[in-house]
Design an enzyme around this catalytic site. Structure first.
Site, short mmCIF file in Angstrom:
data_model
loop_
_atom_site.label_atom_id
_atom_site.label_comp_id
_atom_site.label_asym_id
_atom_site.label_seq_id
_atom_site.Cartn_x
_atom_site.Cartn_y
_atom_site.Cartn_z
N SER A 1 11.94 -66.88 15.37
CA SER A 1 10.65 -67.12 15.99
C SER A 1 10.59 -68.53 16.60
O SER A 1 11.37 -68.84 17.50
CB SER A 1 9.53 -66.88 14.98
OG SER A 1 8.28 -66.74 15.61
N ASP B 1 9.04 -60.01 16.28
CA ASP B 1 9.32 -61.31 15.65
C ASP B 1 10.23 -61.19 14.42
O ASP B 1 9.99 -60.38 13.52
CB ASP B 1 8.00 -61.95 15.26
CG ASP B 1 8.15 -63.41 14.89
OD1 ASP B 1 8.76 -63.70 13.85
OD2 ASP B 1 7.63 -64.26 15.64
#
Length: 601
Positions: free
Chosen positions: A350, A465
């Site tokens: 991320s 993510d």
């Protein structure tokens, strides 16, 4: 010197390295009771399911543990090298062997039968606790470092363009080995091809450091011997040379599917002040490469990186997710550079992927890092990007367009430093590690926070993510030949209780903000969404953080997930906290600093 005395001294050294301080009487008993066994390449020490429960200690050579799959094929679990025990679980548990073990080059083990082990323990009970301690440490290591193996001792080197002189590259690496206090021995066709088999074996095993076996396309018999003796194969090539498979690669059958295959590193040689690599992937066609390394002539960081990788001293940096808090990673990397900490491998999830891989793309140039810190913040990538909220609140176009503008057609394998990022494969509910492919696309997948950004399609699979399954991908870093890992977390694991009994209404919270009383301290909707998605990942983080050299949990209280307007403050916090950690470490724990010079004679 009497060869038997020399071998006995070597055996004693191995036992002391494995078990620590042992009394003379105990050492003598182990050596007298143990049976020395020599195994040729391809010989199995034992097979999965065997009921023999002897303990083996590797005196020299290298073994590979293999487990049978449901379809009957053998899967390599890892390699076992000099100074490690084999079969201790069968000894303790009296159960059949859980895996097969085969010698992948000529090897010697010390075999201790159960009755002999019990006899030793009856006279020296401390021996049992020493072996148990090793087993516990190995279990701990295997849980956290599943792919960490004994470092290579014998390294076969093949120059794919034999007409090209690469001595300028190799001489620089030799000097770096000296600074690392690693002894090296070079064996080539001219100096060692005429040695008898046993003499060659003794030459390799008696040398305390690394052996480099230089293959020759003019003598394939010698080159085959080099591959047989090797733990690792390094292919060195001019990056701009012909990438097709060379004759020596075919003759040595380097890429066939075989349980005895050695790991292969591809060393890509670049000229001094080379431009950013392009189309590195052409070198992977028809080759099975375990690791590729870019090396610029006379470039200090590249020289040091290659030497550390071969000497089993490489450093990996792992960066966690956390939205705009990821600006702190840029400060961390600047602090590491100021303290002389080279980064050999970098991985992130991320925000760790976005900011960390941006720094890797910049080759850790501080001016470029400062530029992209400022430019990305001024571009306001997380504002004015809303869309019809069918699958996400934001379209993600501003972010992807920025990444494309920055990295263009660059692939992850083109980065000067080995880099990866992690996403969650939504289609099959697994973690996905990206170490190849278009850089902007892989980063976009890693930062696609569910509900905030839309999923990213890669290979006809939806990706979101990486923090959903692994917000601090430490385990993945153990796929690389690293000794020291620095891990940076942006999310605090400690408990954060609130001082009210019920969640306030929206009106109460609005009034609280208007009056400035700050009675209700609650995270925003984005933080709640992201943190809820990563709860399981945090438990994994708690388990894995103990296995790293430096673990830093950033103190970024009061900074929101989308608060990129405070980027300067966040970068500075990352810098200052990393600097403080490094400066607080005792001298003996500063693994990035060279050891005091010792004689290599």
């Amino acid at each position: 010197m009497d060869p038997n005395l020399s071998k006995n001294a070597h055996n004693r050294k191995i036992l002391l390295r494995l078990f620590g301080e042992l009394g003379e009487e105990l050492l003598a008993q182990i050596l007298e009771n143990g049976q020395s066994l020599e195994l040729e390449t391809g010989t199995f020490l034992f097979h999965q399911g065997d009921t023999d429960n002897s303990l083996y200690i590797v005196i020299s050579g290298r073994f590979r543990a293999l487990a049978k799959q449901d379809d009957g094929t053998l899967h390599a679990l890892g390699d076992i090298g000099e100074g490690e025990p084999i079969g201790e679980f069968a000894l303790f548990m009296a159960e059949p062997r859980s895996a097969s073990v085969v010698a992948i080059r000529k090897s010697i083990v010390l075999k201790i039968k159960e009755a002999q082990y019990l006899d030793i323990v009856s006279k020296h009970p401390a021996f049992s606790s020493k072996l148990t301690r090793f087993v516990v440490n190995r279990l701990r290591r295997n849980a956290l470092q599943q792919h960490l193996e004994t470092s290579a001792k014998n390294i076969a080197v093949i120059n794919l363009q034999s007409a090209n002189d690469i001595s300028a590259y190799t001489e620089a690496v030799k000097k770096e080995f000296e600074s690392l206090n690693v002894r090296i021995q070079i064996l080539d066709h001219d100096s060692h091809a005429n040695l008898e088999t046993q003499e060659m074996y003794d030459t390799l095993e008696e040398h305390p450091g690394l052996n480099f076996l230089v293959c020759s396309d003019a003598d394939l018999a010698w080159s085959r011997q080099c591959i047989i003796y090797a733990d690792l194969v390094v292919l060195a090539t001019d990056f701009y040379g012909a990438s097709e498979i060379q004759e020596i690669e075919r003759h040595l059958d380097l890429y066939s599917q075989n349980i005895l295959n050695k790991k292969i590193y591809l060393l890509l040689l670049h000229p001094e002040k080379a431009k950013f690599p392009e189309n590195t992937r052409k070198w992977f066609v028809d080759r099975k490469i375990d690791l590729h390394i870019h090396y610029r002539k006379n470039h200090g960081p590249d020289i040091r990186r290659f030497a550390r990788i071969l000497a089993n001293k490489a450093i990996g940096l792992v960066l966690g997710g956390g939205g705009a808090k990821g600006f702190a990673h840029m400060g961390v990397i600047k602090a590491l550079g100021e303290e002389g900490v080279d980064i050999d491998f970098l991985g992130g999830t991320s925000a760790g992927a976005l900011y960390g891989l941006t720094c890797a793309y910049c080759d850790f140039d501080r001016e470029k890092i400062d530029f992209y810190s400022r430019d990305s913040a001024n571009s306001k990538l997380t504002t004015n990007d809303f869309t019809i909220p069918l699958i996400s609140f934001m379209s993600g176009k501003k972010m992807s367009n920025y990444l494309i503008k920055m990295m263009g057609e660059t692939y992850l394998e083109d980065f000067w430093v080995g880099s990866y990022c992690v996403s969650t494969n939504y289609s099959n509910a697994t973690s996905r590690v990206h170490d190849r492919g278009l850089a902007w696309k892989q980063i976009e997948a890693s930062i696609a926070i569910p509900g905030i950004y839309p999923p990213v399609v890669i290979d006809n699979q939806l990706h979101v993510d990486g923090g959903v399954v692994d917000n601090l991908p430490i385990e993945t870093m153990y796929n690389y030949p690293v000794r020291h890992i620095i891990a940076i977390s942006l999310t605090q694991l400690k408990s954060r209780p609130v001082d009210f009994d019920e969640t306030p209404s929206a009106a109460a919270m609005l009034w609280d903000k208007i009056t400035g009383k700050k009675k209700f301290r609650l995270p925003g909707i984005t933080s709640i969404l992201v943190n809820s998605l990563t709860l399981n990942s945090r438990q994994k983080q708690e388990m894995t953080k103990s296995g790293v050299a430096i673990y830093l949990e950033m103190e970024l209280k009061g900074i929101g997930m989308m608060d990129d307007s405070r980027w300067k403050e966040i970068v500075q916090k990352g810098h200052d906290q990393m600097k403080a950690i490094l400066e607080s470490l005792p001298k003996e724990e500063r693994f990035w600093q060279p050891l005091e010079k010792k004689s290599l004679e």
